[in-house]
Each structure stands twice: as C-alpha cells, then as structure tokens.
Design a protein around this motif. Structure first.
Motif, PDB file in Angstrom:
ATOM      1  N   ALA A 134      50.359  29.331  33.358  1.00  0.00           N
ATOM      2  CA  ALA A 134      50.124  28.820  31.999  1.00  0.00           C
ATOM      3  C   ALA A 134      49.203  27.621  32.051  1.00  0.00           C
ATOM      4  N   GLY A 135      48.346  27.522  31.065  1.00  0.00           N
ATOM      5  CA  GLY A 135      47.450  26.363  30.976  1.00  0.00           C
ATOM      6  C   GLY A 135      46.128  26.620  31.665  1.00  0.00           C
ATOM      7  N   GLY A 136      45.050  26.421  30.953  1.00  0.00           N
ATOM      8  CA  GLY A 136      43.722  26.528  31.552  1.00  0.00           C
ATOM      9  C   GLY A 136      43.191  27.946  31.678  1.00  0.00           C
ATOM     10  N   ILE A 137      43.949  28.937  31.187  1.00  0.00           N
ATOM     11  CA  ILE A 137      43.443  30.317  31.230  1.00  0.00           C
ATOM     12  C   ILE A 137      42.815  30.593  29.878  1.00  0.00           C
ATOM     13  N   ARG A 138      41.487  30.583  29.829  1.00  0.00           N
ATOM     14  CA  ARG A 138      40.839  30.644  28.515  1.00  0.00           C
ATOM     15  C   ARG A 138      39.994  31.876  28.309  1.00  0.00           C
ATOM     16  N   THR A 139      39.527  32.482  29.380  1.00  0.00           N
ATOM     17  CA  THR A 139      38.595  33.596  29.204  1.00  0.00           C
ATOM     18  C   THR A 139      39.185  34.900  29.730  1.00  0.00           C
ATOM     19  N   THR A 140      38.613  35.986  29.218  1.00  0.00           N
ATOM     20  CA  THR A 140      39.016  37.312  29.664  1.00  0.00           C
ATOM     21  C   THR A 140      38.842  37.447  31.170  1.00  0.00           C
ATOM     22  N   LYS A 141      37.743  36.876  31.657  1.00  0.00           N
ATOM     23  CA  LYS A 141      37.468  36.936  33.084  1.00  0.00           C
ATOM     24  C   LYS A 141      38.620  36.311  33.874  1.00  0.00           C
ATOM     25  N   ASP A 142      39.068  35.138  33.423  1.00  0.00           N
ATOM     26  CA  ASP A 142      40.213  34.483  34.084  1.00  0.00           C
ATOM     27  C   ASP A 142      41.416  35.414  34.077  1.00  0.00           C
ATOM     28  N   ALA A 143      41.727  35.967  32.898  1.00  0.00           N
ATOM     29  CA  ALA A 143      42.925  36.788  32.756  1.00  0.00           C
ATOM     30  C   ALA A 143      42.871  37.982  33.705  1.00  0.00           C
ATOM     31  N   ILE A 144      41.699  38.616  33.791  1.00  0.00           N
ATOM     32  CA  ILE A 144      41.582  39.794  34.655  1.00  0.00           C
ATOM     33  C   ILE A 144      41.740  39.399  36.121  1.00  0.00           C
ATOM     34  N   LYS A 194      50.119  20.574  29.947  1.00  0.00           N
ATOM     35  CA  LYS A 194      49.829  19.196  29.530  1.00  0.00           C
ATOM     36  C   LYS A 194      49.236  18.369  30.664  1.00  0.00           C
ATOM     37  N   VAL A 195      49.211  18.943  31.867  1.00  0.00           N
ATOM     38  CA  VAL A 195      48.731  18.205  33.031  1.00  0.00           C
ATOM     39  C   VAL A 195      47.588  18.993  33.657  1.00  0.00           C
ATOM     40  N   SER A 196      46.548  18.299  34.065  1.00  0.00           N
ATOM     41  CA  SER A 196      45.450  18.959  34.745  1.00  0.00           C
ATOM     42  C   SER A 196      45.488  18.591  36.225  1.00  0.00           C
ATOM     43  N   PRO A 197      45.322  19.523  37.159  1.00  0.00           N
ATOM     44  CA  PRO A 197      45.071  20.946  36.965  1.00  0.00           C
ATOM     45  C   PRO A 197      46.332  21.691  36.530  1.00  0.00           C
ATOM     46  N   ALA A 198      46.161  22.675  35.664  1.00  0.00           N
ATOM     47  CA  ALA A 198      47.287  23.512  35.258  1.00  0.00           C
ATOM     48  C   ALA A 198      47.339  24.721  36.195  1.00  0.00           C
ATOM     49  N   ALA A 199      47.401  25.920  35.643  1.00  0.00           N
ATOM     50  CA  ALA A 199      47.488  27.101  36.506  1.00  0.00           C
ATOM     51  C   ALA A 199      46.192  27.285  37.277  1.00  0.00           C
ATOM     52  N   THR A 200      46.318  27.567  38.569  1.00  0.00           N
ATOM     53  CA  THR A 200      45.141  27.938  39.347  1.00  0.00           C
ATOM     54  C   THR A 200      45.475  29.229  40.081  1.00  0.00           C
TER      55      THR A 200
END
Lengths: 313, 284
Positions: free
Chosen positions: A251-261, A218-224
């Motif tokens: 948690a938060g802000g992880i939207r793409t496969t690239k991010d996840a990898i 709910k807060v930005s920045p979330a996970a980095t």
C-alpha cells in the motif's frame, strides 16, 4: 522449525527473539536485483487487459485524510461499486478502506454490493497509544460493520527489540476483531532493514494475521517491490511450513498501471498463482484506480485517454 | 586540419524540461541539403507522444496561472537566449540548404517574430476580451483563457516556421507538444536547448523529432490534447487527422498556404483561446 512453534504462542520474549533472529538474513543486493529484474517483464496486450481487470478487483480503494467527510466516503463507495460509470463491464474493487468513524457511512453505501469495508484502527498511522485505546478503536470499527481491520504494529517496540509486546498486541487485536479479517501493517519504511521486514512478517503470521501489509501510506518510502517480495516469500514459506495461507497487501506509492502489473508479476513469480486473487492479494491505493481505468480504455478504444474522463476522488 | 577528434552531438527529444532519448531507442539519419550525413536524430514513438502530453498537462496549471506580464517576460528572455545563439542557428540553417545571407535573414526574422509574440502576452486579453453591454444590472466581461494542451505539427521552415507556430500557442498560457520538421529537425532541438536555458518551466514546450506521419495521428487522437495545429501535416493526412481530432472536439487549425515571412496577424493566437464570460451584479 516445527509446525508447532509456528502456530503456538511464544513461551517467552527470549524464545520469540531467538526464533526471529534465527531466520535467515536477506541478501539486500540480491533482493533489489531480483525485484528490479522481474519489473522489466514485457506484458503484451492480451495479458495486459487481463492484468488490468485483475488489478481492479484487487484494489482496496482508500481515503485516509483528516478532511474525509461522509459525502466523500459515499462518493468513493459509488466509485468502488461502479469504477467507470460509462462501462458496466469494469469489475468492482475488493474493498473500501476508511477511518473507523467513517465505517458506518461506507457500510451504508456499500450494502448489497459485496464489497468489503476495511477500517484502519489501533491509532493509525503512528500506533502510539495505550493498548486499551487501540482495542477500543478496533471494537468500534468492527461494531460499525467493518469486515476487515488494518492495524499498525508498534514500530517503537519492534525496533527496541520488544517483540513479545508486538506479538501480544497483534493477538489482542485479532481477538477484538472477531470475524473481521486482520491485516497487520508493518510500515516497512520505518523498519530500516530487509531483515526486519522478514522478522516482522513471521512475527505477524505467527500471531495470527490474516494479511500482512507494507505501509500506512503516510511514510515515505511506502510499498516497494523488494519489500513486497520479501513478504511474499515469507507467506509462501509459512504456508509450506504450516499449511495456512496469509495474504499480502502493498500500500502507498502505487500509482500507475505499470506499477500494479509489476506487483502482479512479483506475486506470480514469488508466492505463486494461488495468491493471484483478491482473497490473498490486495493493492492499497487511491489514484491507481483512475490510471487502471485510463489504460483499460486505451486498450479498448486504441487512443490515449485523459484524466478529464474519469471521476476525481 | 586539426588533430582534434570532432565532438559529435547527440540530438535527443525535449520532454518535461529534460532531454531523453526516444523510449523506443530508435533514431534516424539527418542529411544536409547535399545529401551528406549531418547527425542522427531521435525517432520518437507513440509512447513519447504520450509522455510529452503528460508533461504538457502537468505544466499547464502553473503556466496558465502565471500573470500575462510574467509570461511576456519569460518569452522575452527566450528571445535574448536566441540572440546569443545566432551563429549556431545560422550554421544549422546553412546546413539545411540556405545561402549565407538567407540564413542570417531567417534567424533575424525568427528572433524578431518571437519578440513580437512576447509583446502580445499582456495585450491579448485587452484585444481578444471585451466588456459586453447586457440588458440587466450586471457588468459582463468576456476574457480569453488558454484552451489547454496544444499539439503542433510544425512546418518544414526549420526555424522561422517553428517559432511562428510555437510562440502563439504558449503566449496565452497553453502548453504545447511539438512534432518538429522531419527533414530538418536539428534547429528545433537547438531551439529546445534555448528553452531549457531560459526561465520557461519544464513541460510548457515539448519537442519530438521523428516521422510526422507516425506521430501526428497519436497526437490528433489523444483525448487529453485540447487543440491541434496541423501547419506541417502532410496534405494526404490532414483529413484523417481532423477526423481523429473531432473525437474530443479539439480546436483544429488547418494548414494555411503562405510564406512564414508574411505578417503573422493574431489568428494563430486567438485560435487556441476559449472565452470565459463573467456576469457580475452591479452595486455589490
């Protein structure tokens, strides 16, 4: 630092403060640089296919909206059990994450699937409520059948330096959880410095957290990446010191496969392959799952897929 | 001869309203009609196609829900910008091998063509739509709707051909991913600069330069592309492209023989429309 210090309750606020402030500081530039460097790894097709499946099994499929309805939660649960209706080979996600009053609907919909039900609690997302209210919140979620509780720490107390209060709240919540796993959310976007992230990690692990989690979403920045890396270093060092393993959940802000990898690479390089399992590493996300499915199908069919072919959530 | 150093232009792609280099870092040499070096152009890769389609999809909602009148205004504004760059376009066409008069005529024709299509924005609905007689107490309307993201393999007529395939696709509210002419991509990039400095929202038109034979199959097989215009596709490749496009039932516009200076007609516009029919009870 002796094992005893790390597993026993702090004798006083001053002792806890001395312990946390005695932790080595984080080199901010170095942490940013290392996380950025690890993010440039090139992942080839075979490894990518495995990484996508692994990431799917690690997803905590989340819906935390004021507008959540029982129907929406049931739809999300159906998606958790069978992410891609047209492909039974797609693995299940790790858990579904909902608000406490939605736990019963999720439990009913997920019966027999082996998928966990995680519930946020303790006046999520701000954590601004009396301790009694937070504990009632937690007990209600556990009574409704939640197997995992995501609590938020009192950032106000943490930033004011009242570490003992934060510690005691975690201990009390852990007790209220009973058999349910406890994930402790730091909301790193509000902790300001990497030093604070490291302190919060050690504080939570010492208080008995089963998982440490970056943010509420709910807060930005979330996970980095750098913040997650610091937390992964903390769980690695904590195991080396005490033998107890603690999980990590960005948690938060992880939207793409690239991010996840990128997160998976970070886990492997920082904490080690022992953490590459849904038991010790989770990704809190909602839109990420669709992107993972889309990339999975791209690898399978050789052509780019589109969002039209996956369920909305 | 002046002592100044020439300021060489870097020709880049046009994706989502920005001018990125190709993700692959590749480029290729563009020569003028006499075979002398003209510039290096980006050589886009399949991942640039993917990014461009993503940008076009993102822009679709906003562009298609604007009023036709507003779209017409924006297209007309682009014509104004084109007019302001006449000299530059003429130079680029001459470098591509046209004589001075022919180049000027082609630039004028391209601008006029654009204005002609701009005028269609708020008329297409009346011409392609209808009020249908039905056996029941209903008003029954059919209205044309944009089909979505249109992939365009642009022909080798570097400006008039390009304008003649881009304008009809976007005038009705579609968004487009365009693969520019392979031998003469420079006017296309200049055209992208025109689009970027007009009021066209980023992502409505995305322009890629590079090997057509490499990029077209990715565009044709992409499941999030709704239609494809094969105007400039290589003849030997057309069949394979049509087959790839069939996977998600794309609307396909085959290459039509003819001269780009001919009267265009409305076919290129209506090719990328879907028809929405509404039944409305009478007296409610």
């Amino acid at each position: 630092m002796s094992t005893e210090t790390l597993t026993s309750a702090p004798a006083s606020g001053a002792e806890l403060r001395a312990f946390l402030h005695g932790l080595p500081g984080v080199d901010q530039v170095g942490a940013d640089e290392r996380a950025a460097r690890l993010a440039t790894r090139s992942i080839k097709n075979d490894a990518k296919a495995q990484a996508i499946d692994m990431a799917i099994t690690m997803v905590d499929l989340t819906t935390l909206e004021g507008a959540d309805t029982p129907g929406k939660v049931r739809a999300l649960c159906a998606k958790a059990a069978r992410p891609d209706p047209s492909d039974p080979d797609v693995p299940r996600v790790a858990a579904v994450c909902v608000y406490p009053d939605m736990v019963e609907h999720a439990v009913g919909a997920l019966k027999g699937t082996g998928i966990g039900v995680a519930s946020v609690a303790t006046a999520f997302p701000s954590g601004r409520a009396p301790l009694e209210a937070k504990l009632v919140d937690t007990r209600a979620a556990v009574a409704a059948g939640a197997t995992e509780i995501d609590m938020v720490i009192d950032r106000g107390a943490f930033l004011a330096g009242d570490y003992l209060k934060v510690h005691e709240e975690i201990v009390a919540t852990k007790q209220a959880c009973g058999d349910a796993h406890l994930k402790v959310i730091f909301e790193t976007g509000e902790l300001v410095t990497y030093d604070n992230v490291r302190r919060a990690s050690w504080l939570a692990m010492r208080a008995g957290a089963d998982f440490i989690k970056t943010s509420t979403g709910k807060v930005s920045p979330a996970a980095t990446l750098p913040v997650t890396m610091i937390m992964l270093e903390a769980v690695r060092d904590f195991r080396a010191a005490t033998g107890r393993m603690v999980g990590v959940k960005p948690a938060g802000g992880i939207r793409t496969t690239k991010d996840a990898i990128r997160y998976l690479v970070l886990v492997n390089e920082t904490a080690g392959p022992d953490w590459l399992s849904p038991k010790w590493f989770r990704l809190g996300a909602s839109s990420l799952l669709n992107d993972l499915l889309m990339q999975r199908r791209k690898l399978a069919t050789g052509v780019y897929s589109g969002p039209d072919y996956f369920t909305l959530d | 001869m002046s002592d100044r150093l020439a300021v060489r232009k870097t020709y880049k792609l046009f994706i989502g309203g920005a001018f990125p280099r190709s993700e692959s870092g590749r480029s290729y040499v563009v020569n003028d009609a006499r075979g002398r070096f003209l510039a290096n152009a980006s050589r886009a890769s399949r991942k640039d196609v993917r990014d461009a389609v993503g940008a076009a999809r993102k822009a679709f909602g906003g562009w298609s829900s604007r009023t036709p009148y507003n779209r017409g205004q924006i297209l007309y504004r682009i014509a104004e910008m084109l007019e302001g760059r006449r000299a530059q376009f003429t130079d680029e066409l001459r470098a591509a091998g046209l004589a001075k008069n022919a180049a000027t005529a082609e630039v004028d024709a391209a601008i006029d063509r654009w204005v002609w299509y701009a005028g269609w924005a708020d008329k297409l609905g009346a011409v392609a739509g209808s009020a249908n007689p039905v056996a029941g107490p209903f008003f029954n309307f059919s209205t044309p709707e944009p089909t979505g993201v249109v992939g365009i393999v642009a022909p080798d007529s570097p400006l008039l051909g390009l304008v003649s395939v881009v304008a009809p696709a976007i005038v009705s509210g579609n968004t487009a991913v365009v693969v520019a002419s392979e031998p003469s991509p420079l006017p296309a990039i200049t055209f992208a600069e025109v689009l970027a400095t007009s009021d066209l929202p980023g992502g409505v038109v995305n322009l890629l330069t590079g090997r057509r034979a490499e990029l077209a199959p990715w565009l044709a097989s992409h499941m999030d592309v709704n239609a494809i215009d094969l105007a400039g596709a290589e003849e030997a490749q057309v069949k394979a492209l049509e087959e790839a496009a069939a996977d998600n039932l794309k609307r396909v516009l085959r290459p039509v023989p003819g001269d780009w200076s001919d009267e265009p007609g409305t076919e290129r516009m209506t090719a990328f429309l879907e028809t929405k029919t509404v039944w409305h009870p009478v007296g409610v």
